[in-house]
Design an enzyme around this catalytic site. Structure first.
Site, short mmCIF file in Angstrom:
data_model
loop_
_atom_site.label_atom_id
_atom_site.label_comp_id
_atom_site.label_asym_id
_atom_site.label_seq_id
_atom_site.Cartn_x
_atom_site.Cartn_y
_atom_site.Cartn_z
N ASN A 182 2.31 1.48 4.41
CA ASN A 182 2.61 0.22 5.10
C ASN A 182 2.33 0.30 6.60
OD1 ASN A 182 5.52 -1.95 5.67
ND2 ASN A 182 3.42 -2.53 5.25
N ASP A 196 -8.18 3.79 1.29
CA ASP A 196 -7.23 4.20 2.32
C ASP A 196 -7.99 4.73 3.55
OD1 ASP A 196 -5.25 5.27 3.84
OD2 ASP A 196 -4.31 6.40 2.20
N CYS A 200 0.87 -1.18 0.00
CA CYS A 200 0.00 0.00 0.00
C CYS A 200 0.91 1.23 0.00
CB CYS A 200 -0.98 -0.02 1.17
SG CYS A 200 -0.21 0.04 2.82
N CYS A 237 -1.33 0.87 7.49
CA CYS A 237 -2.78 0.60 7.64
C CYS A 237 -3.20 -0.64 6.85
CB CYS A 237 -3.61 1.81 7.20
SG CYS A 237 -3.35 3.29 8.19
N ARG A 238 -3.34 -0.47 5.53
CA ARG A 238 -3.98 -1.54 4.74
C ARG A 238 -3.11 -2.78 4.57
NH1 ARG A 238 -5.08 2.18 -0.22
NH2 ARG A 238 -3.16 3.05 0.64
N SER A 239 -1.83 -2.59 4.16
CA SER A 239 -1.03 -3.80 3.87
C SER A 239 -0.67 -4.60 5.13
CB SER A 239 0.20 -3.48 3.02
OG SER A 239 1.07 -2.57 3.63
#
Ligand code: 4NP
Length: 155
Positions: free
Chosen positions: A14, A126, A11, A16-18
């Site tokens: 690195n 995001d 993402c 939050c999402r990934s």
């Protein structure tokens, strides 16, 4: 490179999402008895060495997954030969990855939700600038993707 499948989630930050995708796939592969190397990275470098966002940690913890020990790093050219699969969390991440990919890269690079039936072309949005609800949506998206990856790699 070994025969073991290896998955890198990418993402922007690195944090939050990934890392949430990494946590979701760690649990899904463990439950399925699949041996897969899993990591995550960001296209940007602002949060290098930092743990995931506290809201990401809290959301994952509510689902029984501890991602507090993960630390942010930036994607590198080596990742394109080290991993068999690299999944971009959104379309901009995918463009950035394609720009960075070396000519001898062997990893399959794809948009993450393209492997989830009915979600093709969608981004994992995001959640960084939003509220806690966004992190719930992220968890739901990355969990669906983790299940799809288990089906893909379990064949
Ligand atoms: P992520 O979220 O890409 O899901 O880790 C973000 C985290 C930090 C920033 C942007 C997105 N940032 O601009 O600092």
């Amino acid at each position: 490179m070994s025969d073991m499948p290896s998955v890198l989630f990418v993402c922007l930050g690195n944090i939050c999402r990934s890392p949430m995708a990494e946590g979701a796939l760690r649990v899904a592969t463990r439950d399925a008895g699949l041996d897969v190397e899993i990591d995550s990275a960001g296209t940007g470098g602002w949060h290098l060495g930092n743990p995931p966002d506290s809201r990401a940690i809290a959301t994952a913890r509510e689902k029984g997954v501890d991602i507090s020990g993960l630390r942010a790093r930036q994607v590198t050219e080596k990742d394109f030969t080290r991993f068999t699969h690299i999944f971009a969390l959104d379309a901009q991440n995918l463009v950035d990855l394609q720009r960075l990919a070396p000519a001898d890269g062997t990893a399959e690079v794809a948009l993450l939700l393209d492997i989830v039936p009915g979600r093709e072309g969608d981004a994992v949005a995001d959640p960084y600038y939003g509220d806690a609800d966004g992190f719930e949506i992220t968890w739901s998206d990355v969990s669906s993707a983790a299940d799809a990856i288990v089906r893909l790699l379990g064949k």
